[in-house]
Design an enzyme around this catalytic site. Structure first.
Site, PDB file in Angstrom:
ATOM      1  N   LYS A  59      18.215  17.917 -19.657  1.00 16.68           N
ATOM      2  CA  LYS A  59      18.278  17.523 -18.248  1.00 16.68           C
ATOM      3  C   LYS A  59      18.961  16.177 -18.032  1.00 16.68           C
ATOM      4  O   LYS A  59      19.506  15.913 -16.961  1.00 16.68           O
ATOM      5  CB  LYS A  59      16.865  17.464 -17.673  1.00 16.68           C
ATOM      6  CG  LYS A  59      16.185  18.818 -17.568  1.00 16.68           C
ATOM      7  CD  LYS A  59      16.633  19.551 -16.319  1.00 16.68           C
ATOM      8  CE  LYS A  59      15.831  20.819 -16.098  1.00 16.68           C
ATOM      9  NZ  LYS A  59      16.277  21.526 -14.882  1.00 16.68           N
ATOM     10  N   SER A  84       8.744  19.364 -11.793  1.00 15.32           N
ATOM     11  CA  SER A  84       7.497  19.380 -12.548  1.00 15.32           C
ATOM     12  C   SER A  84       7.687  18.778 -13.914  1.00 15.32           C
ATOM     13  O   SER A  84       6.783  18.752 -14.713  1.00 15.32           O
ATOM     14  CB  SER A  84       7.033  20.823 -12.717  1.00 15.32           C
ATOM     15  OG  SER A  84       7.977  21.517 -13.503  1.00 15.32           O
ATOM     16  N   ASP A 178      30.160  33.337 -31.267  1.00 12.31           N
ATOM     17  CA  ASP A 178      30.590  34.402 -30.371  1.00 12.31           C
ATOM     18  C   ASP A 178      29.566  34.787 -29.310  1.00 12.31           C
ATOM     19  O   ASP A 178      29.824  35.664 -28.488  1.00 12.31           O
ATOM     20  CB  ASP A 178      31.090  35.642 -31.139  1.00 12.31           C
ATOM     21  CG  ASP A 178      30.279  35.935 -32.380  1.00 12.31           C
ATOM     22  OD1 ASP A 178      30.875  36.335 -33.399  1.00 12.31           O
ATOM     23  OD2 ASP A 178      29.061  35.753 -32.340  1.00 12.31           O
ATOM     24  N   GLY A 186      16.161  27.783 -13.020  1.00 10.79           N
ATOM     25  CA  GLY A 186      16.938  27.690 -11.786  1.00 10.79           C
ATOM     26  C   GLY A 186      18.396  28.032 -12.003  1.00 10.79           C
ATOM     27  O   GLY A 186      19.143  28.262 -11.057  1.00 10.79           O
ATOM     28  N   GLY A 187      18.821  28.025 -13.267  1.00 12.67           N
ATOM     29  CA  GLY A 187      20.183  28.456 -13.587  1.00 12.67           C
ATOM     30  C   GLY A 187      21.207  27.349 -13.751  1.00 12.67           C
ATOM     31  O   GLY A 187      22.381  27.620 -14.003  1.00 12.67           O
ATOM     32  N   GLY A 188      20.798  26.094 -13.641  1.00 11.73           N
ATOM     33  CA  GLY A 188      21.760  25.001 -13.794  1.00 11.73           C
ATOM     34  C   GLY A 188      22.335  24.927 -15.199  1.00 11.73           C
ATOM     35  O   GLY A 188      23.544  24.799 -15.396  1.00 11.73           O
ATOM     36  N   GLU A 210      14.464  34.643 -20.705  1.00  9.28           N
ATOM     37  CA  GLU A 210      13.576  34.385 -19.559  1.00  9.28           C
ATOM     38  C   GLU A 210      12.169  34.922 -19.857  1.00  9.28           C
ATOM     39  O   GLU A 210      12.028  35.990 -20.439  1.00  9.28           O
ATOM     40  CB  GLU A 210      14.148  35.108 -18.332  1.00  9.28           C
ATOM     41  CG  GLU A 210      13.414  34.826 -17.042  1.00  9.28           C
ATOM     42  CD  GLU A 210      14.118  35.416 -15.826  1.00  9.28           C
ATOM     43  OE1 GLU A 210      14.466  36.618 -15.867  1.00  9.28           O
ATOM     44  OE2 GLU A 210      14.331  34.676 -14.851  1.00  9.28           O
ATOM     45  N   ASP A 216      12.555  36.363 -12.532  1.00  9.31           N
ATOM     46  CA  ASP A 216      13.345  36.504 -11.300  1.00  9.31           C
ATOM     47  C   ASP A 216      14.836  36.673 -11.577  1.00  9.31           C
ATOM     48  O   ASP A 216      15.522  37.376 -10.828  1.00  9.31           O
ATOM     49  CB  ASP A 216      13.114  35.308 -10.380  1.00  9.31           C
ATOM     50  CG  ASP A 216      13.523  34.006 -11.031  1.00  9.31           C
ATOM     51  OD1 ASP A 216      12.861  33.605 -12.011  1.00  9.31           O
ATOM     52  OD2 ASP A 216      14.518  33.402 -10.600  1.00  9.31           O
ATOM     53  N   SER A 314      16.315  23.760 -25.621  1.00  8.42           N
ATOM     54  CA  SER A 314      16.570  22.962 -24.424  1.00  8.42           C
ATOM     55  C   SER A 314      15.731  21.703 -24.305  1.00  8.42           C
ATOM     56  O   SER A 314      16.170  20.733 -23.674  1.00  8.42           O
ATOM     57  CB  SER A 314      16.371  23.832 -23.189  1.00  8.42           C
ATOM     58  OG  SER A 314      15.090  24.425 -23.228  1.00  8.42           O
ATOM     59  N   ASN A 317       9.492  18.368 -24.930  1.00  7.41           N
ATOM     60  CA  ASN A 317       8.392  17.582 -24.374  1.00  7.41           C
ATOM     61  C   ASN A 317       7.145  18.436 -24.229  1.00  7.41           C
ATOM     62  O   ASN A 317       7.046  19.264 -23.328  1.00  7.41           O
ATOM     63  CB  ASN A 317       8.805  16.998 -23.026  1.00  7.41           C
ATOM     64  CG  ASN A 317       9.904  15.958 -23.211  1.00  7.41           C
ATOM     65  OD1 ASN A 317       9.851  15.160 -24.130  1.00  7.41           O
ATOM     66  ND2 ASN A 317      10.911  16.003 -22.361  1.00  7.41           N
TER      67      ASN A 317
END
Lengths: 331, 331
Positions: A59, A84, A178, A186-188, A210, A216, A314, A317
């Site tokens: 992030k 959050s 590949d 959220g897809g960022g 996911e 979603d 990703s 924490n």
């Protein structure tokens, strides 16, 4: 892919610009490999370790790019967000580096270690209820009172461009990749990675991972439009957000598949990260490995040719206490 | 330092030869940094992450160098060692790569995850009692029966040269390092690191980190001769061995200080590795960080000028169950 910036909120050049902007501040995170995990998965896996990024998650890339993109007058008034977790800490850290205030609306129930990070980086915590409407309401109140700039956790071109820098680095570090497996919330992150990677190497596959309890994105891909869930239920606290207006078109067009995982699969992958890869990840961070090890991925003939797979770890924490509880629960 | 190989069991050129030999097989492990840990310690810390090495510990470097140094006839008969842990797994893995047998004498009570690694890498486990005399007796029986070659965990020039390759890499990765903190047990790791680092950069300081409950190196330095302890008592299971005839002269001459640590300090440092650095280390692996954070190091005027400190995170093989128990005990 040249005209992507007209079509999407970011493109290869905005991502390269972001990289030039944030390079002095971020860690160029290492790529780890493990022959044990290669042998378990039957592929060559390349783990891009964003858990080692400043603030403990990818992030910081987007937050840093957003803050550095502000002009001096805007910046002086500070930035605000509701989050959050990792975006909140990342934005606090990016603001701290620039010496500007960060107002962070934190929903009740956010993981303690993530809130501690916000405070450690000097962010001003303002509590809201856990609902999205309460988060947005409190944030807009702060905006009005301070004149600060809202930096959305993912529905923002500067954020998407920042997160895309992961793919620039990964494809420099390991040319033969590949497919890239990326957690989706959220897809960022996945939008940035997909835009960068497919511009550099059009044949590359982008696969989202996911939680089943917050699927979603999988549902949206099937429906052909953004689906939001009334409730989510997953151990992966970082993966509960819904797609936004800027990330959905990229997910719709450039994400080749969404693999959904049970919490027990996520926990098992997390354990492997600790015990085999020796990396501390949070549940959201381990989901990419869980995807690659899942039957739905293994048995899908479309991915049989994907031999060299990049996996974005990703973030890292996690409260060691909750981690241990989840390991015990999973037995 | 030119004539070191006459004086000591290894020197810069044997270490460089080892590096050329093992490079295709080892991981060049990354160096991680953390601004949070820099601020806690008041220094710039550079963590050389040997927990990411193959087999989960630095031991693979030495084992690999030893196995690759054997001539074909010797190699065919296999290798044998007695070890409670990481050397055993490392030797098994090195032997597996060369397709030769590895006979591993394992003392009762060795950590399960380390024995599992031996088995996973194809080593043949032969159990002994926990005492050194039983270990040696069983090993010599295996030697006689198989005609295999004994590869001592640390009292061997090939092992010392292999471990020294860590310093070659670290000083290539971070030129400005002025001290390296290294866990000490039998002394193979610190001997290799000291010989390489002081040959490349004579001003560099080498500081050993040792558990108070197994402080034979600290006592040996004071006595001016090898002291062995009748019993050891520490959570750092990898740091219970005594110095050997080949490692002692290097430790005596080139190690600038030995910092001894309580188990609670080791556990606290281990926790920081998980929570802040996001790296899974075993207790022995975290002791270098514990040393840098200890009062005896902080308050020692000799080290006030050491601003840029390399810390060898030596290994990451830990049972998550025992790890958690130790965290709980330390509260």
């Amino acid at each position: 892919m040249e005209a992507n910036r007209e079509k999407y909120a970011a493109d290869l050049s905005s991502i390269k610009e972001a990289h030039d902007r944030i390079k002095p501040y971020i860690h160029r995170t290492p790529v780890l490999t493990s022959e044990s995990l290669n042998s378990i998965s039957g592929r060559s896996l390349f783990f891009k370790c964003e858990c080692f990024q400043k603030g403990g998650a990818f992030k910081f890339r987007g937050a840093c790019n957003a803050v550095l993109s502000l002009d001096a007058e805007q910046a002086a008034k500070g930035v605000v967000t509701h989050s959050s977790g990792n975006h909140a800490a990342a934005l606090s850290l990016a603001a701290k580096i620039q010496g500007i205030p960060a107002y962070i609306v934190v929903p009740k129930g956010a993981p303690k270690c993530k809130v501690d990070n916000v405070i450690r980086y000097g962010g001003k915590v303002i509590w809201s209820e856990a609902t999205m409407s309460s988060r947005e309401e409190v944030a807009s109140k702060v905006l009005q009172e301070t004149g600060s700039v809202l930096i959305h956790p993912y529905n923002d071109g500067r954020i998407i461009s920042g997160q895309g820098t992961i793919a620039l680095e990964l494809l420099e570090q390991i040319q033969e990749i590949d497919a890239i497996v990326v957690p989706i919330s959220g897809g960022g992150l996945i939008s940035g990675v997909a835009l960068a990677a497919k511009s550099i190497k059009p044949s590359i596959r982008i696969i989202a991972a996911e939680p089943k309890g917050a699927d979603d994105a999988a549902q949206s891909k099937v429906a052909g439009k953004i689906i939001t869930l009334p409730v989510t239920n997953t151990i992966a606290d970082g993966l509960r957000a819904s797609l936004g207006g800027l990330t959905w078109p990229v997910v719709r067009d450039l994400v080749d598949d969404v693999v959904t995982l049970e919490d027990c699969e996520i926990i098992e992958a997390m354990k492997m990260c600790y015990e085999i890869l020796k990396v501390s990840v949070e549940p959201s961070g381990a989901i990419g490995l869980a995807a690659v090890l899942s039957n739905s991925f293994r048995n899908n003939p479309s991915w049989r040719d994907c031999k060299n797979i990049g996996i974005v770890l990703s973030g890292g924490n996690v409260d060691l206490g909750s981690l241990w509880d989840s390991f015990k629960r999973s037995k």
